[in-house]
Design an enzyme around this catalytic site. Structure first.
Site, PDB file in Angstrom:
ATOM      1  N   TYR A 210       0.796  -1.231   0.000  1.00 17.67           N
ATOM      2  CA  TYR A 210       0.000   0.000   0.000  1.00 17.67           C
ATOM      3  C   TYR A 210       0.830   1.284   0.000  1.00 17.67           C
ATOM      4  CZ  TYR A 210      -4.323  -2.587   0.189  1.00 17.67           C
ATOM      5  OH  TYR A 210      -5.377  -3.408  -0.150  1.00 17.67           O
TER       6      TYR A 210
ATOM      7  N   GLU B 231      -8.296  -6.831   5.012  1.00 20.45           N
ATOM      8  CA  GLU B 231      -7.565  -7.964   4.448  1.00 20.45           C
ATOM      9  C   GLU B 231      -6.857  -8.772   5.523  1.00 20.45           C
ATOM     10  OE1 GLU B 231      -5.250  -6.019   1.410  1.00 20.45           O
ATOM     11  OE2 GLU B 231      -7.092  -5.341   0.414  1.00 20.45           O
TER      12      GLU B 231
END
Length: 389
Positions: free
Chosen positions: A95, A137
């Site tokens: 990310y 997640e």
């Protein structure tokens, strides 16, 4: 979570993203993959080539800008994408990389319009959205039936139609497979031309069986789908993820279910219908399936047998270009007149649409124009993150 000035700045960029979003995301993927070629092992090469992934990200950025003060609105989409991310192995450390390149490409494409205040606001907003993905997640990884990809053995292959082949899989170590919910998929991985190719395929078996059945459509130019159909042999192993996906029906509800599929979009519904026949035979189920003709009509005999044995399950067939010997209910492109008889019988139904991006968009528009409440509708497009409202 975000200050009012940040929210105001982000919302003000929505028109800019509507105009330049695709240019930003196209430049983003070009830079990202040039600098991090290892990510080619994660991204779908065909979707990159066709521009589908770029458009999906552009749509997501625009949706984030529009709903930045009510991020709960995009939570269902986040969950859907997070399931896919978990199935292909996206990790928290990815990310920050994505965030850095996203800000860089905004500056490159928007130039002087990308002011320091806009870039700072998007950096803050991205951090909040990334945190939402990472936390979601992490929970999915913890709940998964196994860690990382596991080898599954091919036990059988069956031709379901002219372009769809079913592949039966069991664990290579002989252990039980993780359970799944009807409508979910697994990701399968194979190295092709030097890169890991990862694709998602619906599970078309029943969750109570200790065997997965995935059904693969041979796509034109599809590196993995054609390999799985033509080269993968019984007895070979293939790497696969634990089941994932949010396209599932409510087990606690008694409302009728209306499934509308186009082509290979029938695959998640096969598992749903087979499971409902076993677990909830009293629940009304309506299937409307559109395809070219009987040659491309996968699982026809399987569904026909279920319909014959259960009066609560009905099936409607639409063929675009029927053969002379075909038996069907309607001919041509799907139209509201074809759906109206089912909609009249399936009032208050929970409606599920599955198929290509174009098919899902067209059917969704038909239903909402007809007066169906969008809250009744769920959809699954076999392409990256599709948002219709």
């Amino acid at each position: 979570m975000l200050g009012q000035e940040t929210i105001k700045t982000i919302k003000a960029t929505a028109p800019v993203l509507a105009e330049h979003g695709l240019a930003i995301t196209t430049h983003f993927y070009t830079l990202l993959l040039e600098q991090h070629p290892e990510l080619w092992h994660v991204f779908n090469h065909a979707n990159q080539k066709r521009g589908i992934q770029q458009q999906a990200l552009a749509d997501s950025l625009y949706a984030a800008a529009v709903h930045i003060e009510q991020l709960e609105v995009i939570v269902p989409v986040v969950k859907k994408i997070a399931h896919k991310h978990r199935s292909i192995g996206v990790q928290a450390e990815h990310y920050p990389i994505v965030g850095d390149y996203l800000l860089k490409t905004m500056k490159d494409v928007l130039k002087e319009d990308a002011t320091d205040s806009i870039l700072t606001a998007w950096e803050e907003a991205y951090g909040v959205i990334a945190k939402l993905f990472i936390e979601t997640e992490a929970n999915l990884y913890a709940e998964a039936g196994w860690k990382d990809d596991q080898p599954l053995v091919v036990t059988k292959k069956v031709q379901e139609s002219s372009d769809i082949t079913s592949i039966y899989l069991q664990r290579a170590d002989g252990k039980e497979l993780p359970p799944f919910t009807s409508g979910q998929y697994i990701s399968v991985k194979r190295n092709v031309q030097g890169y890991d190719q990862i694709r998602q395929y619906s599970l078309t078996s029943v969750p109570t069986e200790n065997e997965y059945r995935i059904s693969v459509k041979a796509e034109q130019g599809g590196l993995l789908s054609n390999l799985l159909q033509s080269e993968l042999r019984v007895g070979e192993t293939i790497l696969a993820s634990a089941p994932a996906g949010t396209f599932t029906y409510s087990k606690s509800s008694n409302s009728p279910l209306l499934f509308i599929s186009g082509g290979s979009g029938i695959t998640p519904f096969v598992s749903m219908i087979k499971t409902l026949e076993l677990e909830r035979p009293e629940r009304a189920v309506y299937l409307v399936h559109a395809t070219r003709n009987s040659e491309t009509h996968a699982f026809k005999q399987e569904i026909d047998t279920i319909v014959k044995n259960n009066e609560k399950i009905e099936s409607t067939t639409i063929y675009r270009s029927p053969l002379a010997t075909d038996r069907f209910d309607y001919q041509g492109e799907i139209h509201v007149d074809m759906l109206q008889p089912v909609l009249l019988k399936a009032k208050e139904a929970s409606i599920y649409i599955s198929g290509s991006r174009t098919f899902v968009q067209e059917v969704y528009a038909l239903l909402t124009t007809y007066g169906v409440n969008s809250d009744q509708i769920q959809f699954e497009s076999f392409e990256p993150a599709l948002a219709l409202s």
